[in-house]
Design a protein around this motif. Structure first.
Motif, PDB file in Angstrom:
ATOM      1  N   LYS A 243      13.743  -1.890  10.939  1.00 14.38           N
ATOM      2  CA  LYS A 243      12.861  -0.778  11.261  1.00 14.38           C
ATOM      3  C   LYS A 243      13.446   0.045  12.398  1.00 14.38           C
ATOM      4  O   LYS A 243      14.139  -0.459  13.266  1.00 14.38           O
ATOM      5  N   GLN A 244      13.149   1.346  12.360  1.00 14.44           N
ATOM      6  CA  GLN A 244      13.620   2.243  13.413  1.00 14.44           C
ATOM      7  C   GLN A 244      12.695   2.218  14.618  1.00 14.44           C
ATOM      8  O   GLN A 244      13.102   2.553  15.722  1.00 14.44           O
ATOM      9  N   ARG A 245      11.466   1.806  14.401  1.00 14.74           N
ATOM     10  CA  ARG A 245      10.501   1.635  15.483  1.00 14.74           C
ATOM     11  C   ARG A 245       9.671   0.397  15.191  1.00 14.74           C
ATOM     12  O   ARG A 245       9.446   0.053  14.037  1.00 14.74           O
ATOM     13  N   ILE A 246       9.213  -0.265  16.229  1.00 16.39           N
ATOM     14  CA  ILE A 246       8.359  -1.440  16.070  1.00 16.39           C
ATOM     15  C   ILE A 246       7.124  -1.238  16.939  1.00 16.39           C
ATOM     16  O   ILE A 246       7.238  -1.061  18.160  1.00 16.39           O
ATOM     17  N   ARG A 278      13.803  -9.399  18.001  1.00 16.02           N
ATOM     18  CA  ARG A 278      14.789 -10.464  17.827  1.00 16.02           C
ATOM     19  C   ARG A 278      14.875 -10.914  16.370  1.00 16.02           C
ATOM     20  O   ARG A 278      15.943 -11.291  15.890  1.00 16.02           O
ATOM     21  N   GLN A 279      13.753 -10.861  15.666  1.00 19.44           N
ATOM     22  CA  GLN A 279      13.760 -11.257  14.262  1.00 19.44           C
ATOM     23  C   GLN A 279      14.657 -10.351  13.432  1.00 19.44           C
ATOM     24  O   GLN A 279      15.320 -10.821  12.504  1.00 19.44           O
ATOM     25  N   GLN A 280      14.676  -9.064  13.723  1.00 18.67           N
ATOM     26  CA  GLN A 280      15.532  -8.159  12.956  1.00 18.67           C
ATOM     27  C   GLN A 280      16.845  -7.861  13.684  1.00 18.67           C
ATOM     28  O   GLN A 280      17.583  -6.955  13.312  1.00 18.67           O
ATOM     29  N   LYS A 281      17.120  -8.636  14.761  1.00 19.58           N
ATOM     30  CA  LYS A 281      18.391  -8.569  15.490  1.00 19.58           C
ATOM     31  C   LYS A 281      18.658  -7.161  16.019  1.00 19.58           C
ATOM     32  O   LYS A 281      19.722  -6.582  15.811  1.00 19.58           O
ATOM     33  N   SER A 282      17.635  -6.618  16.686  1.00 19.38           N
ATOM     34  CA  SER A 282      17.745  -5.276  17.255  1.00 19.38           C
ATOM     35  C   SER A 282      17.535  -5.312  18.758  1.00 19.38           C
ATOM     36  O   SER A 282      17.003  -6.282  19.312  1.00 19.38           O
ATOM     37  N   LEU A 283      17.943  -4.233  19.396  1.00 19.01           N
ATOM     38  CA  LEU A 283      17.702  -4.011  20.822  1.00 19.01           C
ATOM     39  C   LEU A 283      16.926  -2.709  20.973  1.00 19.01           C
ATOM     40  O   LEU A 283      17.082  -1.792  20.172  1.00 19.01           O
ATOM     41  N   ALA A 284      16.095  -2.629  22.004  1.00 20.03           N
ATOM     42  CA  ALA A 284      15.320  -1.414  22.272  1.00 20.03           C
ATOM     43  C   ALA A 284      15.827  -0.751  23.535  1.00 20.03           C
ATOM     44  O   ALA A 284      16.166  -1.427  24.517  1.00 20.03           O
ATOM     45  N   ARG A 285      15.868   0.584  23.533  1.00 16.42           N
ATOM     46  CA  ARG A 285      16.266   1.340  24.715  1.00 16.42           C
ATOM     47  C   ARG A 285      15.062   1.862  25.502  1.00 16.42           C
ATOM     48  O   ARG A 285      15.197   2.246  26.657  1.00 16.42           O
ATOM     49  N   ALA A 286      13.888   1.887  24.858  1.00 17.98           N
ATOM     50  CA  ALA A 286      12.709   2.437  25.533  1.00 17.98           C
ATOM     51  C   ALA A 286      11.449   1.783  24.980  1.00 17.98           C
ATOM     52  O   ALA A 286      11.446   1.229  23.881  1.00 17.98           O
ATOM     53  N   VAL A 287      10.386   1.872  25.768  1.00 14.42           N
ATOM     54  CA  VAL A 287       9.093   1.291  25.392  1.00 14.42           C
ATOM     55  C   VAL A 287       8.018   2.349  25.596  1.00 14.42           C
ATOM     56  O   VAL A 287       7.987   3.011  26.643  1.00 14.42           O
ATOM     57  N   MET A 288       7.149   2.503  24.621  1.00 16.57           N
ATOM     58  CA  MET A 288       6.005   3.400  24.751  1.00 16.57           C
ATOM     59  C   MET A 288       4.721   2.575  24.781  1.00 16.57           C
ATOM     60  O   MET A 288       4.555   1.640  23.992  1.00 16.57           O
ATOM     61  N   VAL A 289       3.837   2.916  25.685  1.00 15.52           N
ATOM     62  CA  VAL A 289       2.526   2.265  25.791  1.00 15.52           C
ATOM     63  C   VAL A 289       1.457   3.338  25.618  1.00 15.52           C
ATOM     64  O   VAL A 289       1.582   4.439  26.160  1.00 15.52           O
ATOM     65  N   PHE A 290       0.419   3.020  24.846  1.00 17.05           N
ATOM     66  CA  PHE A 290      -0.666   3.980  24.660  1.00 17.05           C
ATOM     67  C   PHE A 290      -2.014   3.288  24.763  1.00 17.05           C
ATOM     68  O   PHE A 290      -2.141   2.082  24.518  1.00 17.05           O
ATOM     69  N   LEU A 291      -3.019   4.052  25.139  1.00 15.83           N
ATOM     70  CA  LEU A 291      -4.407   3.611  25.216  1.00 15.83           C
ATOM     71  C   LEU A 291      -5.272   4.585  24.437  1.00 15.83           C
ATOM     72  O   LEU A 291      -4.929   5.763  24.310  1.00 15.83           O
ATOM     73  N   VAL A 309       8.703   4.635  28.755  1.00 18.67           N
ATOM     74  CA  VAL A 309       9.504   4.149  29.875  1.00 18.67           C
ATOM     75  C   VAL A 309      10.862   3.710  29.337  1.00 18.67           C
ATOM     76  O   VAL A 309      10.933   2.887  28.420  1.00 18.67           O
ATOM     77  N   GLU A 310      11.921   4.269  29.895  1.00 17.67           N
ATOM     78  CA  GLU A 310      13.269   3.899  29.464  1.00 17.67           C
ATOM     79  C   GLU A 310      13.660   2.574  30.108  1.00 17.67           C
ATOM     80  O   GLU A 310      13.422   2.345  31.300  1.00 17.67           O
ATOM     81  N   LEU A 311      14.244   1.700  29.310  1.00 19.53           N
ATOM     82  CA  LEU A 311      14.693   0.409  29.806  1.00 19.53           C
ATOM     83  C   LEU A 311      16.031   0.550  30.539  1.00 19.53           C
ATOM     84  O   LEU A 311      16.789   1.501  30.292  1.00 19.53           O
ATOM     85  N   LEU A 347      11.175   1.681  20.996  1.00 19.47           N
ATOM     86  CA  LEU A 347      11.806   2.919  20.547  1.00 19.47           C
ATOM     87  C   LEU A 347      13.326   2.856  20.685  1.00 19.47           C
ATOM     88  O   LEU A 347      13.861   2.037  21.435  1.00 19.47           O
ATOM     89  N   ASP A 348      13.983   3.771  19.953  1.00 14.62           N
ATOM     90  CA  ASP A 348      15.436   3.927  20.036  1.00 14.62           C
ATOM     91  C   ASP A 348      16.131   2.595  19.809  1.00 14.62           C
ATOM     92  O   ASP A 348      16.887   2.103  20.650  1.00 14.62           O
ATOM     93  N   LEU A 349      15.882   2.004  18.642  1.00 14.23           N
ATOM     94  CA  LEU A 349      16.411   0.677  18.337  1.00 14.23           C
ATOM     95  C   LEU A 349      17.865   0.759  17.888  1.00 14.23           C
ATOM     96  O   LEU A 349      18.288   1.725  17.253  1.00 14.23           O
TER      97      LEU A 349
END
Length: 446
Positions: A243-246, A278-291, A309-311, A347-349
């Motif tokens: 997936k391109q986003r999780i 980790r299941q799809q063996k990807s790394l993320a460059r950023a995280v989005m949080v929403f409410l 937030v950029e990692l 994001l940005d996997l």
């Protein structure tokens, strides 16, 4: 040849395995927070109850004893799906799960007679060893196998098993009866456009000019038409591309204004998202949080913020992702709002084996990277062996508002020791275990 094994009314069937008194009863399974019906027994369908019907619309049927509703028991359903897969792995050359209740299997090397016998054997063994009824569709391609399974499930002339040979008169007769919108990969809008072009049935799509379909729509529609002709365009591994986003999110059981409640929800979603990375063996460059507040309550103040937030570097380490997610939450949290939903999106996997650092990334030593990988691998292995959530960062608060509302959930018979099925030989034994006469005579659920 490719087979598709599809579990019939899967969620309901799982409940019936452990509570036989539900058989031949109208049973429905509810969505998260017991909102609407997401799975129905054939008896419930016969009453005219549609998929997605709000639970309160059938409350009168429940009160009269005509309908039984259960909360979703995803832990039980997931384990039963794994058991079905284990049976198939013992009997076939390869299994590729497509969803929790559908699995493609390899069925090459059989004569036509032996192929039919093997498909029937698969169906019998899954039912015998797990209690789950299934239908089996077999064809030369994934798309035809999906249609063959649909025929096996719905067509009275194919009780549970259908083998579809692409160039046979039988295939043409059946495909002419199937609406093009029922073909795998043809959505509602695409169906409408195809209908305008005069492509109304699965057979029409098969016979359409493939190159024209590609120019008019996309390469995926072209592949679908070719697959209907028996030309394989998909491989099993193609069905689950990374997936391109999780995103992990959930509506709360009840609204909350407390920051501590939101922190617990975000902590849970961030950890689950990292596991999926980790299941799809990807790394993320950023995280989005929403409410989100409840948009169906216009009488309450509305506030639906989000922030990215950029990692420091591409990562799949739960600790780094969780730190970034909590930082994001602190940025967007405001008091005096009744929050109804929260979520975390990766994001940005990028592929973990093709990682490329930019000049802005914080460097990490090889020793630190290996320690992180070993720690995360150990956590995942323990959770896989001992049960989801055995090892986690931070303890969840019991009865927190963000927990799912599941007032009618059945026991998790196969994954929790304290919820195992109990059997009694007489009423006296039941009373010694603390059960009243009424409880002893009640349909056994745990």
């Amino acid at each position: 040849m490719i087979g598709l094994v599809d579990c019939n009314n899967f969620y309901v069937s799982c409940e019936r395995v452990f509570n036989p008194k539900l058989r031949r009863r109208a049973v429905g399974i509810l969505s998260n927070n017991d909102g609407c019906i997401v799975a129905r027994s054939n008896e419930l369908k016969a009453l005219g109850v549609e998929m997605g019907t709000p639970a309160h619309h059938v409350r009168h049927l429940v009160e009269r004893g005509e309908v039984i509703l259960y909360s979703s028991n995803y832990e039980l359903y997931g384990d039963m799906s794994h058991r079905v897969q284990s049976v198939l792995e013992e009997e076939t050359a390869g299994v590729e799960p497509y969803s929790i209740d559908e699995m493609f299997v390899r069925m090459d090397g059989f004569t036509p007679e032996a192929l039919l016998a093997h498909a029937k054997t698969l169906r019998w063994k899954v039912r015998r060893y797990t209690g789950i009824p299934v239908c089996v569709g077999v064809a030369a391609t994934h798309t035809l196998a999906k249609l063959a399974n649909r025929i096996a499930k719905k067509h009275p002339g194919y009780p549970g098993v259908c083998i579809l040979h692409a160039d046979s008169d039988e295939a043409r007769h059946l495909l002419e009866q199937i609406d093009v919108g029922d073909v795998w990969g043809i959505g509602r809008r695409l169906n409408e456009r195809l209908q305008v072009m005069g492509i109304k049935t699965a057979w029409d799509l098969r016979e359409a000019d493939a190159k024209r379909l590609r120019r008019k729509f996309s390469v995926n529609v072209e592949r679908t038409a070719l697959e209907l002709r028996g030309i394989r365009c998909l491989e099993m591994n193609d069905l689950h591309e990374p997936k391109q986003r999780i995103m992990t999110s959930r509506s709360f059981g009840r609204p909350t204004q407390q920051l501590s409640d939101l922190q617990g929800a975000i902590r849970h979603h961030a950890q689950r998202g990292a596991e999926k990375l980790r299941q799809q063996k990807s790394l993320a460059r950023a995280v989005m949080v929403f409410l989100k507040t409840n948009r169906f309550r216009p009488d309450l103040p509305q506030y639906c913020p989000s922030v990215v937030v950029e990692l420091e570097r591409p990562t799949q380490d739960t600790r780094e992702i969780l730190h970034a997610a909590q930082e994001a939450l602190r940025k967007i949290y405001r008091t005096n709002y009744a929050y109804k939903k929260a979520g975390v999106m990766m994001l940005d996997l990028t592929d973990q084996h093709r990682q490329q650092l930019s000049l802005m990334d914080t460097p990490q030593t090889e020793e630190e990277r290996q320690r992180s990988q070993k720690l995360m691998a150990t956590m995942d292995a323990l959770n896989e062996k001992m049960g989801k959530g055995t090892v986690r960062l931070g303890l969840p608060e019991k009865n927190a508002p963000w927990h799912l509302r599941c007032a009618n959930r059945s026991p998790r018979y196969t994954t929790h020791w304290d919820e195992l099925m109990r059997a009694y030989t007489d009423e006296g034994a039941a009373r010694r275990d603390g059960m009243t006469k009424t409880e002893f005579n009640r349909p056994q659920t745990g």
